[in-house]
Each structure stands twice: as C-alpha cells, then as structure tokens.
Design a protein around this motif. Structure first.
Motif, PDB file in Angstrom:
ATOM      1  N   LYS A 235      19.362   9.223 -46.554  1.00  0.00           N
ATOM      2  CA  LYS A 235      18.036   9.717 -47.145  1.00  0.00           C
ATOM      3  C   LYS A 235      17.097   8.475 -47.147  1.00  0.00           C
ATOM      4  O   LYS A 235      17.482   7.323 -47.095  1.00  0.00           O
ATOM      5  N   THR A 256       4.575   6.339 -63.008  1.00  0.00           N
ATOM      6  CA  THR A 256       5.214   7.809 -63.186  1.00  0.00           C
ATOM      7  C   THR A 256       6.325   7.759 -64.087  1.00  0.00           C
ATOM      8  O   THR A 256       7.341   6.840 -63.518  1.00  0.00           O
ATOM      9  N   ALA A 271       9.336   6.581 -61.021  1.00  0.00           N
ATOM     10  CA  ALA A 271       9.415   7.406 -59.832  1.00  0.00           C
ATOM     11  C   ALA A 271      10.119   6.472 -58.884  1.00  0.00           C
ATOM     12  O   ALA A 271      10.901   6.883 -57.979  1.00  0.00           O
ATOM     13  N   ASP A 287      11.622   7.997 -55.671  1.00  0.00           N
ATOM     14  CA  ASP A 287      12.278   9.476 -55.860  1.00  0.00           C
ATOM     15  C   ASP A 287      11.108  10.402 -55.100  1.00  0.00           C
ATOM     16  O   ASP A 287      10.010  10.521 -55.723  1.00  0.00           O
ATOM     17  N   ALA A 288      11.229  10.863 -54.256  1.00  0.00           N
ATOM     18  CA  ALA A 288      10.145  11.630 -53.319  1.00  0.00           C
ATOM     19  C   ALA A 288       9.561  12.726 -54.145  1.00  0.00           C
ATOM     20  O   ALA A 288       8.615  13.291 -54.006  1.00  0.00           O
ATOM     21  N   GLU A 289      10.396  13.275 -55.087  1.00  0.00           N
ATOM     22  CA  GLU A 289       9.864  14.529 -55.870  1.00  0.00           C
ATOM     23  C   GLU A 289       8.820  14.003 -56.670  1.00  0.00           C
ATOM     24  O   GLU A 289       7.902  14.968 -57.071  1.00  0.00           O
ATOM     25  N   HIS A 290       9.006  12.954 -57.332  1.00  0.00           N
ATOM     26  CA  HIS A 290       7.855  12.913 -58.414  1.00  0.00           C
ATOM     27  C   HIS A 290       6.996  11.381 -57.781  1.00  0.00           C
ATOM     28  O   HIS A 290       5.980  11.375 -58.810  1.00  0.00           O
ATOM     29  N   CYS A 291       7.023  10.734 -56.896  1.00  0.00           N
ATOM     30  CA  CYS A 291       6.468   9.840 -56.543  1.00  0.00           C
ATOM     31  C   CYS A 291       4.861  10.321 -56.067  1.00  0.00           C
ATOM     32  O   CYS A 291       4.644  11.311 -55.381  1.00  0.00           O
ATOM     33  N   THR A 295       3.831  12.778 -52.928  1.00  0.00           N
ATOM     34  CA  THR A 295       3.657  14.157 -53.205  1.00  0.00           C
ATOM     35  C   THR A 295       1.956  14.334 -53.177  1.00  0.00           C
ATOM     36  O   THR A 295       1.616  15.434 -52.585  1.00  0.00           O
ATOM     37  N   LYS A 296       1.278  13.492 -53.680  1.00  0.00           N
ATOM     38  CA  LYS A 296      -0.315  13.818 -53.691  1.00  0.00           C
ATOM     39  C   LYS A 296      -1.148  12.789 -52.942  1.00  0.00           C
ATOM     40  O   LYS A 296      -2.250  12.781 -52.955  1.00  0.00           O
TER      41      LYS A 296
END
Lengths: 694, 155
Positions: A235, A256, A271, A287-291, A295-296
């Motif tokens: 990953k 974050t 994050a 953590d790609a879900e929260h960074c 993400t944005k």
C-alpha cells in the motif's frame, strides 16, 4: 507375479480390540483372495509391530500389504516406511481405518466387527490393484516468508535469519510489534513490554537477512512446497522510507485529528501518523482516508515542513512477487468487541473499558501518559474486573482465551501499585486458570495484596447515581451481590482476526471450529498445516500468552528451516496421468484444471499432464469422458475394487467357533499359507498374534 | 467385475429387524475425512451402515463410482467435501456439485430415487456435523427402503 497380500489388524491396545474382535477380522481376512498371511497384533505402529510386516515381506515374499488400524492421516507414512525398509514400494500398501471410523463410533461389538471386515475386505481388494509409484525430489528455494510481524512473526523471522536464510517479513500494519506493542507490563514477571519487545523490533530492522515489508499484504500464493510464488501488495505510505529520518515534524504540523486504532479508540492520532515513537520502521504513513491533501487537495502541511522532502503524495499501490520455499503464518488475533454484550454497558457507560484500552491507559506513551484515570480525569476509587467476557460463553466463544485470568491479575497489581493500595478491586471470575510457570505464585501474590475475588459471571452492569454497579451472584456464598465501582474492565476474548477466512483461502489452510487456523494435528503437529510448507506461529492458531506464542513461533521457524536446510523435498507421485492411447483430445480437462497443469500436444493430438504442477485433485479424472485421465493411486480400477470389497457380503460368524468354511471356500486352492509362517511365531513379548486360519 | 458383488443385497440385515441400508460415502481427504476422524476421536456414535471411501477431493469422484456403488449393492451414496470456497484444490467441490446435479437426472433414468445420492459439505472441524449427516441419511434411506429397481437393472 501373482499377488501375495499380507493383512495386519491392529488392536491399538483396547482402542480397537475393545469393540472389534480383531482376531476374528484377521481370520476373515485370511480367507480373502490372494491373502497369504493375516495377523493381528496389539500395536502395529510399535517397533515389533512394524517388524512383523518387514519380516513377512522378506520371508513370505509379500508384494502387497494391508494395515487396518488408525486413520491413515495418522500413520500411513509409518507403514509406508516399514514397507520401504523391507524393499517393497510404499505405494503397494493400503492403510485403512478401523479405529476412528469403526471401533470408536460403533456401539455394538458385533456390528463393529462386521464393519471392520467390510473395511478390510475393501482394502484387500484395492491393494490388489495398486501400482508401484515413485516420489519425485524437487529443490526447495532457500528463502522463507513470515506473514505477520507481531511477537510471533518477529521471533520466527529472527530465528530463521540467524541461520543465514533470507526472510521476507510481511506486515499489514504500518509498524511491527503487534498487540504486544500496545501493552505496558507483562505477567507474571511485570517486565515492561516495550523493554523486551522493542529490542527485538529493532533487531528485525537491523538484521540484514530480514527483508521487512510493512503496510503490505499477501494477495496470492502460487506453487507448491519448496517453490511458492507469493504476490505481495504494497500500500502507498506517501512517505519515502529511504529518505525519511523519522524526526516527527510532520506529525506535529498535521492539522487533522482522528481516533487512533492503536490507542483502541481512547486516544487521537493525526492523519499522518505512526503507532508510537518506538515504532519500527519509524517512518510515518499517511492515512489516505482522512488526509486533506489526498481527499480535497488542500493543506499539504507535512510536505511543506518535512526537512528531507520525504513526503510523496503521488505514490501508488504496487505489487511484488517473491519466491520462497516455505511460509510461516503469524497473523495473530483480534480482541472481541464487547458491544454486543449489551448488559455489560460497553459503549453506553463512559468508564467501562476493554482490556486493551486499559493496557493503553497504563502505557507510558498512551493517551494518559501511563496514568490510570477515569474519563473525567480523576483516578478511580474502586474497580471491577469482569473475566471471561465472550470466552467460555456458548453465545460468543466456547473456548477459554487462556490469558485473561493472568492479565486480570496483572491489572489488579498495577491498579494497587499506581492508584493506591486502598483502592478496592473486585474480580468476577468463573475459574482462575493460572497454569504457566510462575503464574500460580503471581496469583498468590496478588491475593496477598488484598484483591477481592468473587466467583460468578456478572449478570449486568448498571449506572446508578453516577456510579457503575456490577450485579452478580456470588456462587460460593449463594447470594446476589451488587458492587458499586468507578471503573469496569472487561477481559474480552481473543478471537480469530476478522480476515481469517481470507487468509485461510489465500494460503490454502483450513480453519478449526473456533475459527482459528487449523494445525495438522492438535498434539503432534501443532505448527504444521495440511498444506505442505505452510506453518503456523502464535495466536493465529488459537489463544496463547507471550511465552507460548514465542515458543510456537520458534517451532514454526524450525520446521521452515528444516525444509530450507535439506534443500530438497519429495513430492507425492499421486498425480494425474492421461493415457495417450485412450485420449481423444477433447481438451475438456485443460479447462477443468485449476492449476493449468495440462497442456495439449498438437502433434499427437492428446492432452499431457505436467506432473510438476499437478496436485492430484482429480478434476480431470472425474470428468474425462473417455477415461484416459486417471489419478495415480486413485484410479478407476482401484476405486472400483475398493467398492466391490466394501459391498461384498460378510457372513455373520457361524454359531460354532470352528466353522469357518465360508471364508476358506473363497480362497483359490493354489494359494496356501506357507508353513514357514508358523515358526515365524517367535514373537517378542507374550503377545501372540493370531495366525491366519486356513 | 466380480459377480459375487452385485447379487446379494444388504447381507448383514437380520431377518427379524427392519431394513438396514448400506451407504457408501465418498469423502474428501481434507475436510470430511478429517471430520470423520474427529467424530471418531470425539466418540460420536454412528450407525455402522456407512462405509467411507477416501478420495483426495470430491472433484475426483467419477459419476461411474456412484453408479457402480448403487448397482453393486449400496442403497445410497453420500458425497461430502469441503465447504464452497474452502476446497483444498481451489474448486474441486464446485465440480462435484455440477456432477451431482447432472447425475441426479441420470439416476432418474435408472429408476433410482434421487434422494439416494446426497451431496453435503462437512468441514474438517465439524465432527458433530459428520455424525449427524451420517445418522440422518441412514434414517432417511431406512424409510425409503431398498432400491426398488435393482433386480430389474441389466448392466
């Protein structure tokens, strides 16, 4: 050459002889076609028992042997070796089971004896059609793979690396250390967990023979014992391990905050994070879900402040293929989430903790800096510890988790030590199981510290006037007790990892009833699996404490090393064979083969089996419309013969013991037991094996 | 083929007792045979009517074996292997499942009730399950009685 079959019926002490009339079965077998000698003996697997076979093969010229005893899964190899010692091809032996499938499960001795006769008749019929087969020797690749880098995986990897063999250590999480890295102290010696595990973690990172891959998962395993080809998915970390110095600046700057899994939900992380400052490797992961950047496409703080420029948002998933000779699985356990046990209030009441959460409360780098505090920041004035939460409970897990009693005692001691000796602690237990070295002594010590033990599983935990109340029956007093406390700790069960089914599928191992990975034999094969070259280490096999997990891991390492050190392994010859004289070239088998082991020979217009890849599953043989494809040792004639034997009428014994003509009548007149068999009788010990009656 | 085989049916049934079926079970080495071992080690009592034939995989059970067993004196055949998705050989049990489906139609043509061929999945750890399967099947076949058309079959 005419068949000369020897039949050996084992008493297995009283395990078989207690139900089955073994001499009667041997007498019956003596009357079957081509049977030259038929004996029964107390323990066929013993030295004198095996010698019986060896001697008979030599002196009576047996060319086929039937052993009727325990399950072939247990002793088939033993008897194959005995035959080989006498110069007989091991595949000229049929081992058949009259213990697990007959004496142990049949109530009536008469019926058991009849069933045993059917089973023996089938084996005699089958062995008559056996053919000589020869195992192949193939090379074993020297590298070993260890999957999971908790304490068991670390131990196995270090042991293997020390021998000079290369180890690929694959860890799913961002850091190695497993659950042990979450603990503060370990029972019963109260060593600090970090003081004994971090040096091992560091040793892994410094060991040149260990190739550590964190944040990676095995997705596919191909090949066979000695020659596995493993695909590992890596990953993206978004941090370059080769440049990162682990300074931790990024962790400070990241804005974050998310709930931390490593802190069991009672602490926060960023994050971009690592489990603890002692993590190995020390490189954080994003953590790609929260960074926010990923993400944005905002923020980017970590990249801005990283002094070495190690942050790389463009990293993508990659996969590597490794070639190894054997695999050690050390995938560990999960702790049970006690939320479904509504009555204990976990998730509803603030101060009900799971055991792992309590470990984090104690840990010097945990959310409270090692202080035992309630959610409001004050120390508890009284504590209840509930044992067997989800363990030994028909509704959740039937098994005992083996470690809870001991860590509960450790908690007793730690609370007394850290919060104060005046704090009353109530242990609600079912049994105390303090079975290890120094464990009982630790129990006594904690009892001496003034801890209260109440025998009985609590019915519920309530909240009354801001206090938690544990309601239970004290089964020793026979009274209902209501104990008000500030904090409740639930000793939650160890359970198989959520992805165990997936792991079992990828590596081709089975699972036991409790969901953990299944060992080859519960007593004599606790580290090997039914798949050759795949071994187990630690709690993926079942609940274990640290000493047991480490010992188990060293066992797994030794097995993997034995394979690697020998350098060759013999491969079973029971593969498929496609008779080119019969094959019509329909090619159906080629598509059926799950291992792509069959190719089509265009010149001869027939299918051909590549024996190196064939695993002998028989998909082709089961289908082949012309009967050209056959599995060696399980071919059509052999199975047909076995069926005929199985369905052959067995006459109930004649009322008079001497009446045995029905059997003798079936024997071809020419074949008579050679008289030399009688002097042979000079048996070790008093056990007199009944000679075949003819 | 040995002629002695096909002639006699359910030889061990005493005349006074009810019909005792003979059942042949083709079980895979990795799951059901192991489960049968476990049932044994756990001393789970089973009727002696079931006789096991160990195969490496249910995927190698040739339909001919089933027919041979039924014609040779068995009153029912059990095929049992690993649970779907658990096959030691990736997908042998799926192949067995298809074969049993097709074999059912063939059995109909032989005049053999399709209940006489049963396919089940019994995992390595399911000793209880194995004993229950065996005992239930015996019960079912006992009610069904012997194969009606056996004497009529010419093969």
């Amino acid at each position: 050459m005419a068949n000369r079959i020897g039949v050996y019926v084992c008493h297995c002490g009283t395990n078989i002889a207690g139900k089955v009339d073994c001499s009667e079965v041997a007498r019956y077998a003596g009357g079957l076609r081509d049977v030259v000698v038929s004996r029964d003996y107390q323990f066929m697997c013993s030295d004198p028992g095996q010698d019986l076979i060896v001697e008979d093969i030599r002196s009576l010229g047996l060319n086929r042997v039937v052993v009727a005893s325990c399950s072939p899964r247990l002793h088939e190899k033993t008897f194959q070796k005995a035959c080989a010692r006498a110069g007989l091809n091991p595949y000229m032996m049929q081992h058949t089971c009259i213990r697990e499938h007959c004496s142990w499960v049949t109530k009536d001795p008469e019926e058991a004896t009849r069933k045993a006769e059917h089973i023996v008749a089938a084996a005699v019929r089958r062995v008559a059609r056996h053919q000589e087969l020869f195992s192949r020797e193939v090379g074993v690749l020297p590298d070993v793979m260890v999957v999971g880098a908790g304490i068991a995986g670390i131990q196995a990897a270090l042991d293997i690396a020390k021998s000079g063999h290369m180890v690929h250590l694959i860890e799913k999480g961002p850091s190695i250390g497993g659950h042990m890295a979450q603990f503060d102290k370990t029972f019963p010696t109260l060593d600090c967990a970090a003081c004994i595990s971090t040096p091992k973690m560091v040793a892994v990172s410094q060991e040149p023979n260990i190739h550590l891959m964190t944040y990676s998962e095995v997705t596919e395993v191909d090949g066979f014992v000695g020659n596995y080809k493993v695909t590992v998915r890596r990953k993206p970390r978004y941090v370059r391990e080769d440049i990162c110095t682990g300074c931790g600046t990024c962790l400070e700057k990241c804005p974050t905050k998310v709930i931390s899994e490593f802190e069991e939900g009672i602490g926060m992380r960023k994050a971009i994070y690592r489990n603890s400052p002692q993590s190995v490797p020390n490189t954080p992961v994003i953590d790609a879900e929260h960074c926010l950047k990923l993400t944005k496409d905002k923020c980017g703080a970590c990249e801005k402040f990283c002094p070495t420029g190690a942050i790389d948002y463009t990293q993508t998933e990659s996969s590597v293929t490794l070639e190894v000779g054997s695999i050690v699985l050390a995938t560990g356990y999960d702790t049970m989430d006690p939320s479904p046990i509504r009555e204990y209030g976990y998730g509803r009441f603030d101060n009900v903790y799971t055991a792992l959460q309590f470990e984090r409360l104690n840990n010097a780098v945990g959310p409270t800096g090692g202080k035992i505090l309630l959610k409001d920041g004050t120390p508890p004035e009284s504590v209840a510890i509930i044992h067997c939460v989800g363990s030994r409970d028909a509704n959740y897990h039937q098994y005992c988790s083996r470690v809870c009693c001991m860590y509960a005692l450790k908690y007793d001691h730690l609370i007394k030590d850290k919060v104060g000796h005046s704090v009353p602690i109530y242990n609600f237990y079912m049994d105390m199981r303090c079975f290890g070295k120094g464990y009982e002594e630790f129990y006594e010590r904690v009892q001496g510290e003034g801890v209260t033990f109440i025998r009985g599983r609590p019915a519920e935990v309530l909240e009354e006037d801001g206090k938690l109340v544990v309601v239970a029956e004290d089964t020793l007093l026979g009274e209902i007790v209501r104990v008000p406390v500030d904090m409740v700790i639930l000793c939650t069960a160890m359970e198989p990892r959520k992805d165990t089914a997936e792991v079992a599928r990828v590596f081709g191992v089975s699972r036991s009833q409790d969901g953990f990975l299944l060992e080859e034999h519960p007593k004599l094969g606790p580290v090997s699996t039914a798949t050759d070259g795949v071994f187990l280490a630690g709690t993926c096999q079942g609940p274990k404490d640290i000493p047991d997990a480490v010992a188990h891991a060293s066992g797994g390492a030794a097995q993997a090393l034995a394979l690697a050190a020998k350098g060759t392994v013999s491969i079973s010859p029971t593969t498929s064979y496609i008779n080119p004289d019969i094959c019509v070239g329909c090619k159906v088998c080629i598509d059926l083969c799950a291992y792509s082991a069959i190719e089509f020979d265009e010149r001869r217009q027939v299918s051909v089996v590549n024996e190196a890849m064939c695993k002998g599953c028989g998909s082709c043989a089961g289908y082949c419309p012309s009967g050209a494809a056959q599995i060696k040792h399980f071919n059509e004639t052999q199975v047909f013969n076995e069926l005929e034997g199985l369905l052959m009428p067995v006459k109930p014994p004649a009322p008079a013991p001497e009446k045995i003509e029905p059997q003798t009548a079936r024997r071809p007149a020419a074949e008579v037991v050679p008289e030399e068999a009688a002097p042979e009788e000079a048996m070790p010990e008093s056990a007199e094996p009944a000679e075949a009656e003819v | 083929m040995d002629t002695a085989v096909a002639e006699e049916e359910t030889p061990q049934a005493p005349a006074t007792e009810a019909f005792e079926p003979t059942i042949v079970a083709f079980v895979c080495n990795w799951c059901t045979y192991t489960a049968a071992d476990l049932a044994g080690t756990s001393r789970l009592v089973q009727r002696p009517n079931v006789r096991l034939v160990r195969m490496m995989c249910t995927g190698m059970v040739d339909p001919k074996y089933v027919i041979k067993a039924l014609l040779g004196g068995a009153d029912a055949v059990l095929i049992s292997g690993c649970h779907p998705g658990d096959c030691h050989y990736i997908n042998g049990n799926y192949k067995a499942r298809r074969r049993v489906k097709l074999l059912n139609d063939i059995l109909d043509q032989f005049g053999i009730d399709r209940r006489r061929l049963k396919l089940t999945w019994v995992g390595a750890s399911e000793g209880n399950e194995f004993a229950e399967t065996v005992n239930d099947l015996i019960e079912e076949i006992r009610e069904l009685g012997p194969i009606e058309t056996r004497d009529m079959m010419v093969l």
